[in-house]
Design a protein around this motif. Structure first.
Motif, PDB file in Angstrom:
ATOM      1  N   UNK A  60      -3.221   7.581  -7.994  1.00 55.09           N
ATOM      2  CA  UNK A  60      -1.977   7.757  -8.743  1.00 55.09           C
ATOM      3  C   UNK A  60      -0.840   6.922  -8.186  1.00 55.09           C
ATOM      4  N   UNK A  61      -0.664   6.917  -6.861  1.00 51.95           N
ATOM      5  CA  UNK A  61       0.416   6.126  -6.263  1.00 51.95           C
ATOM      6  C   UNK A  61       0.215   4.636  -6.540  1.00 51.95           C
TER       7      UNK A  61
ATOM      8  N   UNK B  10       7.549  15.668 -11.979  1.00 50.40           N
ATOM      9  CA  UNK B  10       7.960  16.354 -10.752  1.00 50.40           C
ATOM     10  C   UNK B  10       8.509  15.440  -9.666  1.00 50.40           C
ATOM     11  N   UNK B  11       8.111  14.165  -9.658  1.00 54.32           N
ATOM     12  CA  UNK B  11       8.459  13.327  -8.509  1.00 54.32           C
ATOM     13  C   UNK B  11       9.142  12.022  -8.918  1.00 54.32           C
ATOM     14  N   UNK B  12      10.065  11.585  -8.084  1.00 56.12           N
ATOM     15  CA  UNK B  12      10.696  10.281  -8.271  1.00 56.12           C
ATOM     16  C   UNK B  12       9.724   9.187  -7.859  1.00 56.12           C
ATOM     17  N   UNK B  13      10.056   7.944  -8.203  1.00 48.57           N
ATOM     18  CA  UNK B  13       9.190   6.824  -7.831  1.00 48.57           C
ATOM     19  C   UNK B  13       9.069   6.699  -6.319  1.00 48.57           C
ATOM     20  N   UNK B  14      10.171   6.922  -5.595  1.00 52.73           N
ATOM     21  CA  UNK B  14      10.129   6.835  -4.130  1.00 52.73           C
ATOM     22  C   UNK B  14       9.250   7.930  -3.543  1.00 52.73           C
ATOM     23  N   UNK B  15       9.349   9.129  -4.093  1.00 55.24           N
ATOM     24  CA  UNK B  15       8.537  10.241  -3.588  1.00 55.24           C
ATOM     25  C   UNK B  15       7.055   9.997  -3.837  1.00 55.24           C
TER      26      UNK B  15
ATOM     27  N   UNK C 267       5.588   7.017  -4.040  1.00 57.38           N
ATOM     28  CA  UNK C 267       5.152   5.975  -3.110  1.00 57.38           C
ATOM     29  C   UNK C 267       4.933   6.544  -1.706  1.00 57.38           C
ATOM     30  N   UNK C 268       5.848   7.425  -1.271  1.00 56.16           N
ATOM     31  CA  UNK C 268       5.718   8.010   0.064  1.00 56.16           C
ATOM     32  C   UNK C 268       4.605   9.050   0.115  1.00 56.16           C
ATOM     33  N   UNK C 269       4.379   9.742  -0.999  1.00 64.30           N
ATOM     34  CA  UNK C 269       3.365  10.783  -1.026  1.00 64.30           C
ATOM     35  C   UNK C 269       1.952  10.251  -0.941  1.00 64.30           C
ATOM     36  N   UNK C 270       1.731   9.080  -1.536  1.00 63.77           N
ATOM     37  CA  UNK C 270       0.425   8.417  -1.493  1.00 63.77           C
ATOM     38  C   UNK C 270      -0.688   9.384  -1.884  1.00 63.77           C
ATOM     39  N   UNK C 271      -1.665   9.593  -0.994  1.00 62.13           N
ATOM     40  CA  UNK C 271      -2.819  10.429  -1.330  1.00 62.13           C
ATOM     41  C   UNK C 271      -2.519  11.921  -1.296  1.00 62.13           C
TER      42      UNK C 271
ATOM     43  N   UNK D  80      -2.622   0.861   7.539  1.00 61.78           N
ATOM     44  CA  UNK D  80      -2.291   2.138   6.923  1.00 61.78           C
ATOM     45  C   UNK D  80      -3.371   2.558   5.946  1.00 61.78           C
ATOM     46  N   UNK D  81      -3.378   3.866   5.646  1.00 60.24           N
ATOM     47  CA  UNK D  81      -4.309   4.399   4.658  1.00 60.24           C
ATOM     48  C   UNK D  81      -4.036   3.781   3.296  1.00 60.24           C
ATOM     49  N   UNK D  82      -2.748   3.597   2.963  1.00 61.04           N
ATOM     50  CA  UNK D  82      -2.376   3.050   1.660  1.00 61.04           C
ATOM     51  C   UNK D  82      -2.903   1.631   1.480  1.00 61.04           C
ATOM     52  N   UNK D  83      -2.903   0.840   2.554  1.00 61.27           N
ATOM     53  CA  UNK D  83      -3.447  -0.525   2.482  1.00 61.27           C
ATOM     54  C   UNK D  83      -4.928  -0.499   2.142  1.00 61.27           C
ATOM     55  N   UNK D  84      -5.662   0.390   2.807  1.00 61.11           N
ATOM     56  CA  UNK D  84      -7.101   0.524   2.547  1.00 61.11           C
ATOM     57  C   UNK D  84      -7.334   0.900   1.088  1.00 61.11           C
ATOM     58  N   UNK D  85      -6.557   1.884   0.598  1.00 59.59           N
ATOM     59  CA  UNK D  85      -6.757   2.372  -0.757  1.00 59.59           C
ATOM     60  C   UNK D  85      -6.426   1.314  -1.803  1.00 59.59           C
TER      61      UNK D  85
END
Length: 493
Positions: free
Chosen positions: A50-51, A273-278, A280-284, A372-377
């Motif tokens: 989703x992110x 429920x969430x802003x774009x920044x939230x 991005x920070x929430x990720x998985x 980071x985990x986000x890079x892998x994903x």
């Protein structure tokens, strides 16, 4: 060179030399639906992707899933027809060879192998993240810790897959039933829950293709959306182990419809429920955050469990898909014959499963050193999207080629074996080409996606030169009515 008409045969008769074969008839019709849902892994896909989708489409996630879902339904229809015409664990690998060309068939099979192997890492990461979150959901765990726990889950699933398809199916029923129940209840409650919303107000424009920044933006979002759906086609690789009732053959179609509804529901909820920044920070962690926003910490924990079960389930189905593909290739000797070896009592492709396990563990080690985990994903999701676009497009084209004499005989045939499968093929070709030559993907992602496919050229050329029967013997894939006695064929038409 003679041309033969391919007839489907029971799995027990496949192969040569009287060697043990896959467990024919082990899966029933409803099992195929469960496998399709588990393969697409709604909980995992929502958590892992989703992110990434929001990063590409902003509020246009529902549109990406809708406009990718329609051609995906066409692809599922193609797989359903082809699976009844040719019962083969290799699925697209076998179908594309007989309908189009052996080289394209091998590339289709290799795309499954490459994408599924890369997925082992991107699939295990959320499993590790979810497991660690059960102990401390607020802590930012290191990539190494997340990957290590994910690798442990992967090894457990590899052991279950090696134990046999019957055990695997029973595990899937339990995991998928709990996962889908949690997701459906929490997702529907969130849709009507007004408190705690900090995102955008609902708009029907979220479903409009105008949400994207040009064709390149649409193609990038579509590639990610394709990854959401990917995995339902494990039902095709279980062809030789299924009882071929109509329900079993249509398991992939039903699975696509179910996960489409869940994907749209959660993409809308997260936008609300969430802003774009939230995001991005929430990720998985987005499903956990949504659960907590709706029902507090306890609901957040339930969502962690749903994601964990979903991720574990899809690791299992992906292992099935890649091991059956390697098994079919080994049986045809387009890869070393040892991959076609089946355990005498469990009837599972043990060598193929072991090979994927070892390669995946090597990838886990490499992933542990990422920043980071986000890079892998992000890298793995986009690379896999490129690879699945290849074999989905070829298989969808194959069904129209096989049924070309039937396409214009009725309106339903024109729609279900003509328009929709061709739409699916064209959509996937467009997505692949636009992302390959566009600037929406990083150079590293393209290298992983194309490099994984290019590795397949080595065994393909080698065994072509050796003139193994897969490449040297021509076979035509028959349409379903050609496989029936004349009376039955007329009734089916």
């Amino acid at each position: 060179m003679s041309e033969t008409l391919q007839q489907p045969a029971p799995a027990a008769a496949a192969g040569s030399g009287g060697s043990p074969q896959l467990a024919h008839g082990a899966l029933k019709g409803a099992d195929s639906i469960v496998m399709a849902v588990a393969g697409s892994a709604p909980g995992y896909s929502i958590s892992a992707t989703t992110a990434v989708l929001v990063g590409a489409a902003v509020l246009g996630g529902p549109a990406a899933l809708l406009w990718c879902g329609i051609p995906m339904l066409g692809i599922a229809l193609a797989f359903s027809h082809l699976g009844r015409s040719d019962v083969n664990a290799g699925a697209a690998y076998s179908w594309v060879r007989k309908a189009l060309h052996p080289g394209l068939g091998f590339i289709s099979g290799w795309a499954v192998v490459a994408s599924a192997t890369i997925f082992m890492v991107s699939g295990a990461v959320p499993a590790g993240q979810a497991t660690l979150s059960l102990f401390n959901e607020n802590r930012q765990w290191s990539t190494g810790a997340v990957t290590a726990v994910g690798a442990i889950w992967f090894l457990i699933m590899a052991a279950i897959v090696a134990a046999g398809v019957t055990i695997t199916t029973k595990a899937q029923w339990i995991m998928s039933a709990v996962e889908v129940a949690i997701l459906a209840v929490v997702g529907l409650v969130a849709l009507f829950h007004e408190a705690g919303r900090h995102g955008a107000a609902f708009s029907w424009s979220w479903f409009s293709p105008t949400q994207f920044h040009g064709m390149s933006g649409f193609a990038g979002a579509a590639l990610i959306a394709a990854f959401y759906y990917w995995g339902w086609d494990v039902t095709a690789n279980l062809n030789e182990e299924s009882k071929h009732s109509k329900l079993a053959a249509r398991g992939g179609i039903i699975g696509v419809v179910i996960v489409f509804a869940l994907f749209e529901l959660y993409t809308i909820d997260i936008n609300l429920f969430f802003s774009q920044d939230a995001i991005a920070k929430g990720s998985t962690s987005l499903p956990t955050m949504l659960g907590a926003a709706v029902g507090g910490s306890a609901t957040g924990k339930l969502m962690i469990i749903a994601v964990m079960l979903s991720t574990i389930a899809t690791l299992e189905t992906t292992l099935i898909q890649v091991s059956r593909s390697l098994f079919a290739m080994g049986r045809d000797n387009t890869l070393p014959k040892i991959f076609g070896k089946v355990h005498a009592t469990r009837r599972t492709p043990v060598v193929a499963t072991a090979a994927v396990t070892l390669v995946s563990l090597a990838l886990f080690v490499a992933a542990a050193f990422q920043s980071s985990v986000q890079t892998v994903m992000t890298d793995s999701v986009n690379a896999i999207g490129m690879q699945i676009a290849v074999y989905y497009s070829l298989a969808s084209l194959a069904v129209t080629v096989v049924y070309r004499k039937k396409v214009l005989t009725s309106l339903s045939n024109a729609l279900f074996i003509g328009v929709l499968p061709l739409l699916g093929s064209a959509f996937m070709i467009f997505t692949f080409v636009e992302n390959l030559f566009g600037d929406s993907l990083s150079a590293g992602t393209k290298e992983i996606g194309l490099g994984g496919l290019a590795l397949g050229l080595i065994p393909m050329v080698y065994y072509m030169v050796k003139k193994v029967p897969y490449y040297s013997r021509r076979e035509r894939l028959a349409s379903e009515d050609e496989l029936l006695p004349q009376g039955a064929a007329e009734a089916a038409a």
